[in-house]
Design a protein around this motif. Sequence first.
Motif, PDB file in Angstrom:
ATOM      1  N   ALA A 136      -4.303 -10.346   8.741  1.00 26.00           N
ATOM      2  CA  ALA A 136      -5.101  -9.466   8.160  1.00 26.00           C
ATOM      3  C   ALA A 136      -4.935  -8.189   8.666  1.00 26.00           C
ATOM      4  O   ALA A 136      -4.770  -7.196   7.771  1.00 26.00           O
ATOM      5  N   ALA A 137      -4.819  -8.041  10.003  1.00 25.47           N
ATOM      6  CA  ALA A 137      -4.473  -6.632  10.496  1.00 25.47           C
ATOM      7  C   ALA A 137      -2.990  -6.224   9.996  1.00 25.47           C
ATOM      8  O   ALA A 137      -2.938  -5.104   9.518  1.00 25.47           O
ATOM      9  N   GLU A 138      -1.914  -6.889   9.525  1.00 24.18           N
ATOM     10  CA  GLU A 138      -0.898  -6.633   9.365  1.00 24.18           C
ATOM     11  C   GLU A 138      -1.151  -6.061   7.655  1.00 24.18           C
ATOM     12  O   GLU A 138      -0.389  -5.202   7.377  1.00 24.18           O
ATOM     13  N   GLY A 139      -1.618  -7.059   7.008  1.00 23.97           N
ATOM     14  CA  GLY A 139      -2.289  -6.704   5.499  1.00 23.97           C
ATOM     15  C   GLY A 139      -2.643  -5.391   5.460  1.00 23.97           C
ATOM     16  O   GLY A 139      -2.351  -4.561   4.454  1.00 23.97           O
ATOM     17  N   LEU A 140      -3.618  -4.842   6.335  1.00 23.66           N
ATOM     18  CA  LEU A 140      -4.151  -3.657   6.336  1.00 23.66           C
ATOM     19  C   LEU A 140      -3.508  -2.605   7.030  1.00 23.66           C
ATOM     20  O   LEU A 140      -3.870  -1.324   6.849  1.00 23.66           O
ATOM     21  N   GLY A 141      -2.271  -2.941   7.202  1.00 26.73           N
ATOM     22  CA  GLY A 141      -1.143  -1.598   7.447  1.00 26.73           C
ATOM     23  C   GLY A 141      -0.753  -1.532   8.901  1.00 26.73           C
ATOM     24  O   GLY A 141      -0.237  -0.529   9.316  1.00 26.73           O
ATOM     25  N   ALA A 142      -0.964  -2.591   9.930  1.00 27.36           N
ATOM     26  CA  ALA A 142      -0.755  -2.516  11.218  1.00 27.36           C
ATOM     27  C   ALA A 142       0.641  -3.158  11.366  1.00 27.36           C
ATOM     28  O   ALA A 142       0.920  -3.853  10.841  1.00 27.36           O
ATOM     29  N   SER A 143       1.490  -2.396  12.114  1.00 31.98           N
ATOM     30  CA  SER A 143       2.504  -3.081  12.697  1.00 31.98           C
ATOM     31  C   SER A 143       2.378  -4.278  13.428  1.00 31.98           C
ATOM     32  O   SER A 143       1.082  -4.504  13.961  1.00 31.98           O
ATOM     33  N   GLN A 174       0.806  -2.943  16.850  1.00 32.14           N
ATOM     34  CA  GLN A 174      -0.589  -2.373  16.738  1.00 32.14           C
ATOM     35  C   GLN A 174      -1.595  -3.702  16.466  1.00 32.14           C
ATOM     36  O   GLN A 174      -2.624  -3.587  17.040  1.00 32.14           O
TER      37      GLN A 174
END
Lengths: 373, 283
Positions: free
Chosen positions: B184-191, B194
């Motif tokens: 979810a975090a990566e889908g929201l733009g996190a590397s 991050q």
Amino acid sequence: MTDTAAAGATAANLNVTGLELSNVVRRFGAVTALAGVDLTVRAGELLTILGPSGSGKTTMLKVVAGFELPDEGSVRLGVHDITVASPARRNIGMVFQNYALFPHMNVAANIAFPLEMRRMAPPMIADKVAWALQTVGLTGYDRRMPSQLSGGQQQRVALARAIVFDPGLLLLDEPFGALDRKLREQMQLEVKRLQRRLGLTTLFVTHDQEEALVLSDRIAVMNEGRLEQLGTPQDIYAHPRNRFVADFIGESNLFHGRVTAIEGGIAVVAVASDLVLRLVAMAGMRAGAEIGAVVRPERPRRLGSGEAADNAVEGELVEAVYVGESIKYRLRLSSGAELLVRWPFRAGGEMLGGGARLRVGWDARDMHAVPWS
Amino acid sequence: MSVLTGVLGRRAGRHGPALALGILPIAFLLVLFVYPVLRLLLFSVENGSLAHFEKALTDGLYVQVLLATFEIAIVVAVICLLLGYPVAYLLATASPFWAGFGFALLLLPFWTSVLVRTYAWMIILGRNGIFNRTLLELGIVDQPLALLHNTTGVLIGMVHVLLPYMVFPIYSIMKRVDMQLLSAAEGLGASSAQAFRRIYLPLTLPGVFAGMTLVFIISLGFFITPALLGGGRVMMIGVQVERLVRQYLDWSLAAAVAVILLAVALGVAAFFRRVLKGDLTWT
């Protein structure tokens, strides 16, 4: 057009761009999860991928989100080829089945997360979060922790988090599964309204055909890694293109038979020695063809004695199920085949008991053919 | 917080049956553990005087040893964390087969006594030990490294013994983290970095605190490993207590030092508990 010009143009109107999958193939060992899928989601449209578990719909969602890479084919969002882009760079908002809210962050921090990842200035983040909370009707919940929210509220937060960064595409992965029926219907309508209002291009994945019919602009029915049919809900319900779709969408009666003659656009189909059905012939249909004849349960009507119909059958009532606004009856025909009918139930109306004999009939145009093989 | 109160509530509800089941073990501990420890600690307030505590806390030697013990315990805990966190992550994300294999490797030393393991380290780390000989023969060093009878040796031995105590609590917390949150975090733009820093690390911190507490407190009272690998040159409080009892027969002072150690250990445990609770209710 140069790359930078293209990028500039898209940044401005990402919201009105569509998604395009071309010949997407994904294999897991010997299993082919996606067997060459072509699909276009038009800008601003809510398209539902509908299929049973194992049909490849989840793999498709992952390929679009970037959690799986396709073995072949390409995925485009607007003018960008995102086939191999990392999930972080796709600018896709996703609502997970179990919401995937960050449990250690409060509602506002959850919604701010994608904005922080985009290095947006704090005052702007605050504005955006407030807007998103208002959009999903949760103003005032900023400081709550996810564990303090009901299932419906958690879903709203997940939705707010998915739309707050103006994604080019919204992905919904069976988001209503965990909600009770009443809340589910309410959330479905809210999501639909929101999607309309914001003009979000949306790809929605579900195995629930009722949900798909309610929400979708178009439905893509999937089975075994392939698209079986793509069309509007009405189209798919009324004209299933093959046995799988007929069986999967709604309830239907499917009779296996052979076309014996075509008379004036009406095909005569022999199902059993004493069961002959008439339906509107398809283009190119020939006598001798093996087909499936489909009739929806709400089509047959009760026939009075002596009343005629294109298709008239008589059978014994073996089961009656009261489902609120209607009653479902199961009839056993003399040929041994069964026919499911659903009739509206009016207050004061009588419910037929088991063992009764009924004559029912329906028009040739209420029935249509699907290929058998 | 609701999770915590829920757990506490359930505990209270189960108190009756739990107590009935626990009578035998509790009696066992009271008679064979608590009583002897209390008896021993009573030596420290011999004749109702606090003189032994005064000596322990004012004599430069004991304060110094106490500080050195702290230092070693902290260093051991930090090294265990740096080594243990990645190991726990590998175990938590590995396939069942490899996780089982990893656990077997991690648990293997538990089937061997600390004493035997410590002697094994002496053979490995000595001037003429396997490690130094290999280095010399490969021409990596000219002189054998001093790995034994100093702090380095003590640290190596203690980290080896205590690593599992760091890995297990972290592992058990990691197992409970929903890996979909990272997607979810990566889908929201996190590397990935991050996503790790903002999501995974904070969610696994309770395990880190638990592991740190365990390793630190056990380190404070370590005896055999510092005694043997330190060769009498690395003073830890446990070694000092043993020396007081066996060489100087000063049981009262030994008891006073032991009480101070116990108080410090309890204090540290309480502190970490607070940090942990703060972490759960705060963010």
